[in-house]
Design a protein around this motif. Structure first.
Motif, PDB file in Angstrom:
ATOM      1  N   ALA A 149     -61.378  12.419 -76.135  1.00 13.26           N
ATOM      2  CA  ALA A 149     -62.065  11.860 -74.970  1.00 13.26           C
ATOM      3  C   ALA A 149     -61.369  12.334 -73.709  1.00 13.26           C
ATOM      4  CB  ALA A 149     -62.083  10.337 -75.040  1.00 13.26           C
ATOM      5  N   ARG A 150     -62.160  12.768 -72.714  1.00 10.48           N
ATOM      6  CA  ARG A 150     -61.616  13.255 -71.451  1.00 10.48           C
ATOM      7  C   ARG A 150     -62.411  12.647 -70.293  1.00 10.48           C
ATOM      8  NH1 ARG A 150     -62.636  18.052 -72.174  1.00 10.48           N
ATOM      9  NH2 ARG A 150     -64.362  18.386 -70.725  1.00 10.48           N
ATOM     10  N   ALA A 151     -61.709  12.109 -69.310  1.00  8.04           N
ATOM     11  CA  ALA A 151     -62.361  11.505 -68.142  1.00  8.04           C
ATOM     12  C   ALA A 151     -62.821  12.589 -67.186  1.00  8.04           C
ATOM     13  CB  ALA A 151     -61.415  10.543 -67.447  1.00  8.04           C
ATOM     14  N   GLU A 152     -64.031  12.401 -66.625  1.00  5.88           N
ATOM     15  CA  GLU A 152     -64.596  13.374 -65.690  1.00  5.88           C
ATOM     16  C   GLU A 152     -65.272  12.642 -64.534  1.00  5.88           C
ATOM     17  OE1 GLU A 152     -67.277  15.832 -67.874  1.00  5.88           O
ATOM     18  OE2 GLU A 152     -65.693  17.093 -68.735  1.00  5.88           O
ATOM     19  N   ALA A 196     -66.202  12.635 -71.408  1.00  6.12           N
ATOM     20  CA  ALA A 196     -66.698  13.753 -72.226  1.00  6.12           C
ATOM     21  C   ALA A 196     -66.029  13.703 -73.596  1.00  6.12           C
ATOM     22  CB  ALA A 196     -66.403  15.089 -71.547  1.00  6.12           C
ATOM     23  N   LEU A 197     -66.823  13.848 -74.639  1.00  2.00           N
ATOM     24  CA  LEU A 197     -66.322  13.817 -76.014  1.00  2.00           C
ATOM     25  C   LEU A 197     -66.454  15.202 -76.638  1.00  2.00           C
ATOM     26  CD1 LEU A 197     -67.966  10.496 -77.275  1.00  2.00           C
ATOM     27  CD2 LEU A 197     -65.680  10.807 -76.306  1.00  2.00           C
ATOM     28  N   ARG A 198     -65.451  15.583 -77.385  1.00  2.00           N
ATOM     29  CA  ARG A 198     -65.525  16.845 -78.121  1.00  2.00           C
ATOM     30  C   ARG A 198     -64.735  16.707 -79.421  1.00  2.00           C
ATOM     31  NH1 ARG A 198     -61.630  20.986 -74.668  1.00  2.00           N
ATOM     32  NH2 ARG A 198     -59.672  19.835 -74.965  1.00  2.00           N
ATOM     33  N   PRO A 199     -65.110  17.456 -80.438  1.00  2.00           N
ATOM     34  CA  PRO A 199     -64.399  17.351 -81.724  1.00  2.00           C
ATOM     35  C   PRO A 199     -62.951  17.796 -81.586  1.00  2.00           C
ATOM     36  CG  PRO A 199     -66.512  18.475 -81.983  1.00  2.00           C
ATOM     37  CD  PRO A 199     -66.262  18.372 -80.516  1.00  2.00           C
ATOM     38  N   ILE A 244     -60.490  16.623 -92.325  1.00  2.00           N
ATOM     39  CA  ILE A 244     -61.251  17.766 -92.811  1.00  2.00           C
ATOM     40  C   ILE A 244     -62.033  17.343 -94.053  1.00  2.00           C
ATOM     41  CG2 ILE A 244     -59.651  19.471 -91.877  1.00  2.00           C
ATOM     42  CD1 ILE A 244     -58.485  19.795 -94.644  1.00  2.00           C
ATOM     43  N   ARG A 245     -63.134  18.020 -94.281  1.00  2.00           N
ATOM     44  CA  ARG A 245     -64.015  17.706 -95.400  1.00  2.00           C
ATOM     45  C   ARG A 245     -64.070  18.820 -96.442  1.00  2.00           C
ATOM     46  NH1 ARG A 245     -67.512  13.375 -94.475  1.00  2.00           N
ATOM     47  NH2 ARG A 245     -67.373  12.494 -92.378  1.00  2.00           N
ATOM     48  N   GLN A 246     -63.321  19.890 -96.216  1.00  2.00           N
ATOM     49  CA  GLN A 246     -63.358  21.008 -97.157  1.00  2.00           C
ATOM     50  C   GLN A 246     -62.017  21.730 -97.170  1.00  2.00           C
ATOM     51  OE1 GLN A 246     -65.569  24.998 -96.654  1.00  2.00           O
ATOM     52  NE2 GLN A 246     -67.038  23.773 -97.839  1.00  2.00           N
ATOM     53  N   LEU A 247     -61.599  22.129 -98.372  1.00  2.61           N
ATOM     54  CA  LEU A 247     -60.396  22.926 -98.563  1.00  2.61           C
ATOM     55  C   LEU A 247     -60.753  24.146 -99.394  1.00  2.61           C
ATOM     56  CD1 LEU A 247     -57.818  20.133 -99.476  1.00  2.61           C
ATOM     57  CD2 LEU A 247     -57.809  21.489 -97.392  1.00  2.61           C
ATOM     58  N   ALA A 248     -60.085  25.271 -99.102  1.00  3.82           N
ATOM     59  CA  ALA A 248     -60.348  26.496 -99.853  1.00  3.82           C
ATOM     60  C   ALA A 248     -59.042  27.237-100.092  1.00  3.82           C
ATOM     61  CB  ALA A 248     -61.341  27.389 -99.115  1.00  3.82           C
TER      62      ALA A 248
END
Length: 260
Positions: free
Chosen positions: A26-29, A70-73, A108-112
């Motif tokens: 989360a980032r303030a704008e 603002a939200l970002r992964p 995370i949802r995947q490992l390889a």
């Protein structure tokens, strides 16, 4: 996401705390009449369950404040240590590979990872796996293992690969995995003899021996439950260049004179 002042209130002072899922930042704008503040200043009045999700705090002193969030992964930070334990018994060679992942910042949802093609039928054990795929790689002597997880995983996560095969007199090579998810910090090989034949290294390009007095030896002993390995080697190389070769040699049977 927007926030504004409370209407019909003349005097306002306080702090807004934004809580988001662990997979988001989360980032303030566009702040007006308000300012970011340290989360430590609001920790006292947040419940313990809320502190882990708090990402942003905004402080205001008047009624006419506004702004946006603002939200970002978040990008996960994944590191991995692998240990290949080779145990030679009377009848077979038992290979156990440990892939110890450390997942931080986001789930995370995947490992390889990749295994030598000879381990395509090996037993692979891990928690919270929704689907497992083991597929050959065209033009490479490897198979790619992909684990789809039931949920986003964080923290410590272990994958165990087990494979047994017959003893052969020619030079053997320990299976070293190649990790495709995250950064591999170290790859270890340990050699354990539980049979009557002699087992000795036979060429270890790219690997360095780990001494019993080192911190690395202690860490290996903690990772391998019940392990009684006699030799250990390590490499920080992440490619296919590192190799650990070994041979088994039959001990000569010494006959002694009988007594009566």
């Amino acid at each position: 996401m927007l926030f504004r002042s409370v209407r019909d209130v003349d005097r306002q002072h306080g702090t807004l705390v934004v809580q988001v899922d662990t997979s988001l930042e989360a980032r303030a704008e566009a702040l007006e009449q308000c300012r970011p503040t340290l989360l430590e200043r609001v920790a006292d009045w947040l419940a313990a369950s809320q502190r882990g999700l708090a990402r942003l705090a905004v402080e205001y002193d008047g009624a006419d404040y506004r702004g946006a969030v603002a939200l970002r992964p978040r990008a996960p930070v994944v590191t991995c240590v692998t240990v290949t334990n080779v145990r030679v018994t009377f009848r077979e060679i038992q290979e156990t590979i440990l892939l110890d992942f450390r997942i931080a910042e986001a789930g995370i949802r995947q490992l390889a990872f990749r295994l030598p093609a000879s381990l395509q039928g090996a037993h692979i054990a891990a928690l919270h796996v929704r689907e497992k795929r083991v597929l050959p790689i065209a033009g490479e002597p490897y198979v790619r293992v992909t684990l789809d997880l039931q949920d986003a995983i964080t923290g410590e996560y272990r994958v165990v690969v087990e494979n047994d095969r017959a003893i052969r007199p020619e030079r053997q090579v320990a299976p070293l995995p190649l990790v495709d998810t995250g950064t591999t910090t170290s790859r270890y090989v340990t050699l354990e003899n539980a049979g009557r034949d002699e087992v000795a290294p036979d060429g270890t390009p790219g690997l360095e021996e780990v001494t019993r007095q080192s911190r690395q030896w202690e860490q290996l002993a903690a990772r391998i439950a019940g392990g009684d390995f006699a030799l250990a080697y390590v490499t920080t190389q992440t490619g296919a260049d590192a190799e650990f070769g070994y041979r088994t040699r039959q001990r000569k049977i010494v006959k002694t004179a009988g007594a009566s």
